[in-house]
Structure formats: structure tokens, C-alpha cells
Design an enzyme around this catalytic site. Sequence first.
Site, PDB file in Angstrom:
ATOM      1  N   LYS A   1      -0.756   3.728  -4.553  1.00  0.00           N
ATOM      2  CA  LYS A   1      -1.902   3.261  -5.083  1.00  0.00           C
ATOM      3  C   LYS A   1      -2.711   4.523  -5.132  1.00  0.00           C
ATOM      4  O   LYS A   1      -3.630   4.777  -4.819  1.00  0.00           O
ATOM      5  CB  LYS A   1      -2.662   2.166  -4.409  1.00  0.00           C
ATOM      6  CG  LYS A   1      -3.609   1.320  -5.253  1.00  0.00           C
ATOM      7  CD  LYS A   1      -2.548   0.502  -6.159  1.00  0.00           C
ATOM      8  CE  LYS A   1      -3.606  -0.604  -7.113  1.00  0.00           C
ATOM      9  NZ  LYS A   1      -2.633  -1.126  -7.978  1.00  0.00           N
TER      10      LYS A   1
ATOM     11  N   SER B   1      -0.341  -3.697 -11.762  1.00  0.00           N
ATOM     12  CA  SER B   1      -1.077  -4.129 -10.929  1.00  0.00           C
ATOM     13  C   SER B   1      -1.529  -5.558 -11.459  1.00  0.00           C
ATOM     14  O   SER B   1      -0.790  -6.434 -11.375  1.00  0.00           O
ATOM     15  CB  SER B   1      -2.494  -3.099 -11.001  1.00  0.00           C
ATOM     16  OG  SER B   1      -3.026  -3.251  -9.426  1.00  0.00           O
TER      17      SER B   1
END
EC number: 3.4.21.-
Length: 592
Positions: free
Chosen positions: A188, A384
Site C-alpha cells: 500500500k 482499492s
Amino acid sequence: MKQFFLTVLGVFTGLILFVVVVPVVLLTVAIAGASKPTTPATMVLELDLREGISDQPSTNPFAAFGGSGLSVTQVVDGLAQAQEDAGVKAVLVRLPESGMTPASADELRQAIRRFRASGKPVIAHSQGFAPSGAVMSTYMVGASASELWMQNTAGFQATGFSADSLFLGRAFDKYGVRADFEQRYEYKNAVNEYTQSDYTPAHREAMTAWMTSLYDSALANAAQDRKTTSAALKTVIEAGPYSAEQALSNKLVDKIGQVEEAEAEIKRRAGKGAEIVEFGKYVSEKGERTGSGRNAIAIVGGEGAIVTGRSDGGGFGGGSSIHSDDTAEAIYDAIEDKSVKAIVFRVSSPGGSPEASEQILAAVRAAKAAGKPVVVSMGAYAASGGYWISSEADWIVAQPSTLTGSIGVFGGKFVIADALGRFGVDMRELTVGGSYADAFSPTQPFTNSQRAAFAASMDRIYDDFITRVATGRKLEPARVREIARGRVWTGAQALPLGLVDQLGGLNEAVAKAKALAKIPAGESVRFKHFPKQKSPWEALSEMFGVQSEAAQALVMLGGVMADPQAQAVMRRIEGERMRSEGAVVLADQPVF
């Protein structure tokens, strides 16, 4: 009484200020919309890609005031209509010098190839291929044309694919800014630009992998269209850069010439009396395809960051966000429409709020429960939160170059009190309530208890994300955790992982929706677009709380512009700040 006179004075002042300019502009738009423009009998459509292209048209009725340009879906739709239009004989494509969003380039290439399959020629003209971003995607679009032309003074500098990242870690350390963040997990990478001075091993690994996938895909497609092999094209490309003459001799382009010469040639091929027509004008006059037949397929659109709430429909710009109330309502409207047999959900989003994402996903579940299959068509991004809202669809179609996955979460805050103190600015806080009340104060880092509580919420969101993907994709949670960890995948990489079902664009998604709805492949269907774009009059009526007809009449008189709300609308600038509270499911967005 004093307040009354002040109010009257304010209204009168507003009337004087806005009674002239704004009504004239709106009246001009209204008159233009009411007129019936005509197109030439023999047309060459000029598709200019140099100003950039969005994924979907704006639903903002005032987007034209912000210079809103073409979208990918409009071009796909327009080329489909043009290939059936006897008046359209050919297309001229003006290529940008820099890179294009790779997934958009994929979809444009497919649409151009379908147009050419109807027997109509396409000439693409380039004023150079600059060594920036995903310029190979631009070249791929040019290679899909019948002929690729290049200006004589231009350089062919497309020798690969580059992406730059800006790291602020050292600067923040120097100036006393602390980026206090949590991420789930090592891939991430959006957080890294605030905390690091270079790529972490995981960041470098993931970026190199998806960049290589994009590059290989563009090479393979261009090689197919140029009738060579990927290996041969790669060898030639990477030996560059080249002058226009060298590019021609290496068979990277077909002809050298000015754009005026390309225009003359495509008009000659189109036939006597052919005229150039701007693509935007053509699609504006033709409108969206509605199709025919008793059964309908709903097209629900969503582009931009995912935020909670509802768009107010105001502003004269064309900024894009996916508002959860609006998008969920659009899906529910499609559910309630008895003629709609299936839903194609076009998603182009890097993510956003997990709460907003879940609200939209709940609407997708409701559609499936109502017996209406949902097929997701992924645009430039569906990562996401963009993947969250897609995860439980019946079928997912992605372009080979779509950036998707990024199943993870991050969040935190910037502590700036020390930085401000260096400039003589003192920031202090007062708190009433529990120990977590000031957790996101920029005056101090998380305390141990605050970090523990915040980390727990991050873990919960990550676990929820894993559960939705495992449920929707029929994968074991342990397998999802292996391929998640916040990592971005291209559509081509996601297919063998089971994160998407098929490679392709909007056309392939519609075909699959028909099949899932058990509509025969040869049967015509109608297309219904949700959410429906409001007219400027309807938008004004919502802003000012009056009926559409009354708003139109008031604008004609100019009186509506005396309202302070109208003045606020005039001052509103394009774009919206994404609303989040601590944690977001958002992927980093490379600049192409």
C-alpha cells in the site's frame, strides 16, 4: 426592519452584478441547445486526443463551462455510431505527444479497430512521441490506424515506459513535519511518498511489475497492428530515439507529412465534397446510443474518488467524484426499472472512503438479489475502493492495462505543530471527552492508546475488504490475503489471479450482461444510462429550491442571480476534496 433593508440591498446588489453576464451565457446555451445543427452529407471525423480524455462524460450539467472534453465512453459510442453512419466516410486521429492512460488507450484501440473493420479508413497523425510517461500507449493507438503519419520535424522518442514518484520523507524531517500513518500492508504504497526518500523493496517490486505489464501489452498490440512481432518491435523501439525519417525507414510510421496534408489525404479517400467535422460536435449532435428492443441494459457510470454523500450538481466545472448516495440510487433506479434486465457498472476509480464503497456495494448486492446480473466494466483504474465496489459483481471485465486490485487500506495524519513553530506560529489544542477525541489533532503524534485503537480499525477495514473479495470472487480468504497486501495489478495480471473474469472493454461487458440476462446475442437491446444527467434548468431548480420551469423563467429574467446561493455557485471552483475520517481504501495514481 434594519435586517430587512440589508437583505433588500443585498438582493438588489446581486441583481445588478449578475443580471447581465450569467443570464446571457445561459440563454446562449439554451438557444444553442434548441437549434438544430446540420452536418455535411460526407464527413471525416477529426478525433483530437491532444487535450486529454476522461473515462466518462461528466454528469454535471454545467460541465461545458469548465471546458469538459471528450471521454473514452463517448469516443467508443461515437465510433460505433459512425461505423453505421453512411455519411461518415473516415476518421482522422490527432495523437498527443506525451503518454496516455494505458487502459484508455486499450479501449480507443479496440474502437478504432472495430471502425476500420467496417471498411472505413483511419489516419493517425503525430507531431512527435515524447519520452514521457506511457508514451508507448499513445504509439499503440496510432499503430491501430490504417496509416500512421508523422510530422517531418518531429522526433520518435518512444523507447520505453517511465513513471516518477516524489518522496517527501527527507523534506518533512528537515522542516519538522511528521507523517503519522498506518498502512495495510507493505504494497500500500501511497503512504511511502510521505514517509520515505526512495522506493522500498516492495514498492519497487510492485511498480516494476505493473509497468512491465503495461509496456509488454502496448508492444504486443502495436506489433499486431504493425504486422510484426513483439520481439522485433521491441528491438527497434529500444534502439531509438529516431528522427521522423529514421522512424519511417524502420517502419515505425507509414508516412511523413504535415497535418494539413493528412487532412487532404483523408478527405480525398472520403470522396468528393467531404468535410472535416470535430468528433465532439458529431457525438453532441448524435447523442448517446439508445438502441432498440423491448429489453434494456442499464449503464451505470462512476468515475473519480469515492466519497460519501450526494453531489449538489452545482458549479460550472466538470470535476469527477463517485458520490455514494448518487451511485447507489442510480443502481436502485435500474433495479426498479422493469425493462432493465441487467446492469453494466462502469467503474474508473482509484478508491476512497470504505464507508462510501460499502454503500455502493450494498446496491450491487441488491441488484443481484433482484435477479438483475451486474457486470463491471473497469476503466483506467478500479483499485482499492474501486475494487471494493466491483468485488461482488457477477462478472468483471477489465482492460489489460487497467490498474486494479490494491486490496488494502491506509490512514493517518500530518503532525505540523513543530513545523509551524519554526515560523513563529504556535498551534495549541483543547479537548473535551475521551482519550481518542484528539487522535487526529495535527499538534501531536498518536499516543500509544490512540495508535492501538486506530490500528485496530485499520485491521477491521482490511479484514472486511478481504471478506468481500473472497465472497465475490469465490476465493479462500487465505488466498485473497496472499494476493492482496495493497498490491496493484494490471488487468492482464489480475486475470490469472482470479480478480477479474475477462479482458476487454464496455462492448464486451454489454455482451456478457446480455448473456447473463439470457437475452439472445442477436437480439437488439435498449441502453438506459444512470444517473441521468440533469438539464441546467433542473440543476438550478435544485440549487434554489424552485421548480424547473420557474428556474428557467427566473434565469430568463435574471432575477435568480440575485440569490446569494447563486453567487456562491459562481465562485465555486472545480474539483472536490475527498472526505475521509482517518482511513481510506485508496490507491496511488501514477501520472501518465
